[in-house]
Each structure stands twice: as structure tokens, then as C-alpha cells.
Write a protein that holds these residues in place. Structure first.
Motif, short mmCIF file in Angstrom:
data_model
loop_
_atom_site.label_atom_id
_atom_site.label_comp_id
_atom_site.label_asym_id
_atom_site.label_seq_id
_atom_site.Cartn_x
_atom_site.Cartn_y
_atom_site.Cartn_z
N PHE A 107 0.89 -1.10 -0.02
CA PHE A 107 -0.02 -0.03 0.00
C PHE A 107 0.92 1.35 0.00
N LYS A 108 1.86 1.29 0.80
CA LYS A 108 2.81 2.40 1.09
C LYS A 108 3.53 2.74 -0.40
N GLU A 109 3.91 1.51 -1.04
CA GLU A 109 4.43 1.77 -2.41
C GLU A 109 3.46 2.51 -3.36
N HIS A 110 2.29 2.08 -3.44
CA HIS A 110 1.30 2.55 -4.26
C HIS A 110 1.03 4.13 -4.03
N GLN A 111 1.06 4.45 -2.82
CA GLN A 111 0.88 5.75 -2.56
C GLN A 111 2.10 6.56 -2.74
N LEU A 112 3.23 6.08 -2.68
CA LEU A 112 4.62 6.82 -3.33
C LEU A 112 4.27 7.06 -4.71
N LEU A 113 3.77 6.04 -5.42
CA LEU A 113 3.65 5.96 -7.05
C LEU A 113 2.99 7.19 -7.50
N ILE A 114 1.66 7.26 -6.68
CA ILE A 114 0.60 8.30 -6.75
C ILE A 114 1.13 9.64 -6.55
N LYS A 115 1.93 9.96 -5.62
CA LYS A 115 2.57 11.11 -5.14
C LYS A 115 3.32 11.70 -6.36
N ALA A 116 4.19 10.85 -6.75
CA ALA A 116 5.09 11.11 -7.79
C ALA A 116 4.51 11.45 -9.08
N ILE A 117 3.26 10.81 -9.40
CA ILE A 117 2.47 11.22 -10.55
C ILE A 117 1.77 12.46 -10.26
N GLU A 118 1.35 12.71 -8.88
CA GLU A 118 0.95 13.99 -8.81
C GLU A 118 1.80 15.06 -8.81
N ASP A 119 2.94 14.91 -8.35
CA ASP A 119 4.05 15.98 -8.59
C ASP A 119 4.77 16.15 -9.58
N HIS A 120 4.24 15.44 -10.77
CA HIS A 120 4.81 15.19 -12.07
C HIS A 120 6.30 15.21 -12.00
N ASN A 121 6.76 14.44 -11.16
CA ASN A 121 8.10 14.19 -10.93
C ASN A 121 8.48 12.62 -11.52
N GLU A 122 9.07 12.83 -12.68
CA GLU A 122 9.13 11.59 -13.49
C GLU A 122 10.23 10.68 -12.85
N LYS A 123 11.56 11.26 -12.51
CA LYS A 123 12.44 10.44 -11.85
C LYS A 123 12.06 9.74 -10.56
N GLU A 124 11.30 10.57 -9.99
CA GLU A 124 10.77 9.57 -8.53
C GLU A 124 9.89 8.67 -9.12
N ALA A 125 9.14 8.66 -9.85
CA ALA A 125 7.98 7.66 -10.33
C ALA A 125 8.69 6.67 -10.79
N VAL A 126 9.60 6.88 -11.68
CA VAL A 126 10.54 5.68 -12.08
C VAL A 126 11.24 5.06 -11.29
N GLU A 127 11.98 5.68 -10.30
CA GLU A 127 12.57 5.13 -9.12
C GLU A 127 11.70 4.32 -8.00
N VAL A 128 10.43 4.85 -7.86
CA VAL A 128 9.58 4.14 -6.97
C VAL A 128 9.10 2.95 -7.75
N MET A 129 8.76 3.03 -8.91
CA MET A 129 8.12 1.90 -9.64
C MET A 129 8.96 0.82 -9.91
N ASN A 130 10.50 1.15 -10.15
CA ASN A 130 11.49 -0.06 -10.10
C ASN A 130 11.60 -0.64 -8.79
N LYS A 131 11.55 0.21 -7.65
CA LYS A 131 11.55 -0.30 -6.20
C LYS A 131 10.44 -1.32 -6.30
N HIS A 132 9.37 -0.69 -6.34
CA HIS A 132 8.04 -1.47 -6.36
C HIS A 132 8.09 -2.76 -7.13
N MET A 133 8.47 -2.91 -8.32
CA MET A 133 8.64 -3.95 -9.22
C MET A 133 9.75 -4.98 -8.86
N LYS A 134 10.85 -4.44 -8.12
CA LYS A 134 11.77 -5.25 -7.63
C LYS A 134 11.40 -5.90 -6.33
N ASN A 135 10.48 -5.23 -5.48
CA ASN A 135 10.11 -5.94 -4.26
C ASN A 135 8.98 -6.91 -4.46
N LEU A 136 8.16 -6.74 -5.70
CA LEU A 136 7.32 -7.60 -6.06
C LEU A 136 8.08 -9.03 -6.64
#
Length: 143
Positions: A107-136
Motif C-alpha cells: 500500500f505504501k509503495e502505491h501511495q508513493l507512486l501516486i504522489k510522484a505522478i501528482e508531483d509530475h516528478n518523472e525521476k521519482e516515479a520511475v525510481e519508486v516503480m523500479n523499487k515496487h517491481m523489484k519488491n514484487l
């Protein structure tokens, strides 16, 4: 024949970080609103101690929609279908995301994904998604 879990994970790990980069760049207010309502749903479920795969799918699909690239949207739909057809997922899921510690992290990872999108922060979005995928990935193949 159904697509193997290995193929699904490999595809997701490669494609989803690319998709979210465009989502962070292009997401409209409506996209963000949709993501918020889905994350709210996920929050209620997490607090109730349940994991609902459909909500998870919906969130990742909404991210793809926010990319405003029709082919990315089709690819995410294909990934979702492959996951639904894969019986093995249910088995894997039952020993991973349904566990309380994983459920909260998920859930926390998904929250961070949404926040990065909301902030239009591409770098953060990609980093968080990479981490989310690696965790999965780590969770799926761990005993």
C-alpha cells in the motif's frame, strides 16, 4: 496456453517503469483524481486487513491511462489478462501480498507512486516503480 509468471514479472519490471514516466509527465487532473479514488479504496481494504487484486490491477491500469499512450494502455490490459489467466498467481499471491507486513508495504509503495505522478516528478516515479517491481519480484520468488 497461459503466459508464465516469469514472463509476466519480466514484462512488468521492464514496461511499468517506462509507462509511469509518461504518466508522471502527462497526468491530467482527472487522471490524478481517478488514482486518488483507487488509492482510497486500497487504503480501506488495507486497513480492513484484506488485499483485493482487482484494486491493484485498477491502480496500475489507471497509471497506464495517465500515460495517454493507447499502446501502453493495451499492453497493461494484456498484462492484467495474463495475470488473471495464470492460476499460479493465486498461489503466489496467497503467500505474499496477503500477508499483513507485505500488504502494508504494498500500500505504501502505491501511495508513493501516486504522489510522484501528482508531483509530475518523472525521476521519482520511475525510481519508486523500479523499487515496487523489484519488491514484487523478491516477494514472488522468496520462500
Amino acid at each position: 496456453k497461459s503466459i508464465s509468471p516469469e514472463d509476466i514479472v519480466e514484462a512488468r519490471m521492464t514496461i511499468e517503469p517506462l509507462i509511469i514516466k509518461f504518466a508522471a509527465e502527462r497526468a491530467t487532473d482527472e487522471d490524478i483524481e481517478e488514482l486518488h479514488s483507487t488509492i482510497e479504496e486500497m487504503k480501506k481494504e488495507t486497513m480492513a486487513g484484506v488485499y483485493v487484486p482487482e484494486t491493484d490491477h485498477k491502480l496500475h491500469f489507471s497509471i497506464a491511462k495517465a500515460s495517454h499512450n493507447d499502446l501502453f494502455i493495451n499492453i497493461m490490459a494484456a498484462i492484467s489478462n495474463a495475470m488473471k489467466q495464470q492460476e499460479m498467481w493465486e498461489f503466489i499471491r496467497d503467500r505474499t501480498v496477503t500477508r499483513p507486513d507485505y500488504r502494508d508495504t504494498n500500500f505504501k509503495e502505491h501511495q508513493l507512486l501516486i504522489k510522484a505522478i501528482e508531483d509530475h516528478n518523472e525521476k521519482e516515479a520511475v525510481e519508486v516503480m523500479n523499487k515496487h517491481m523489484k519488491n514484487l519480484y523478491d516477494r514472488y520468488w522468496k520462500d
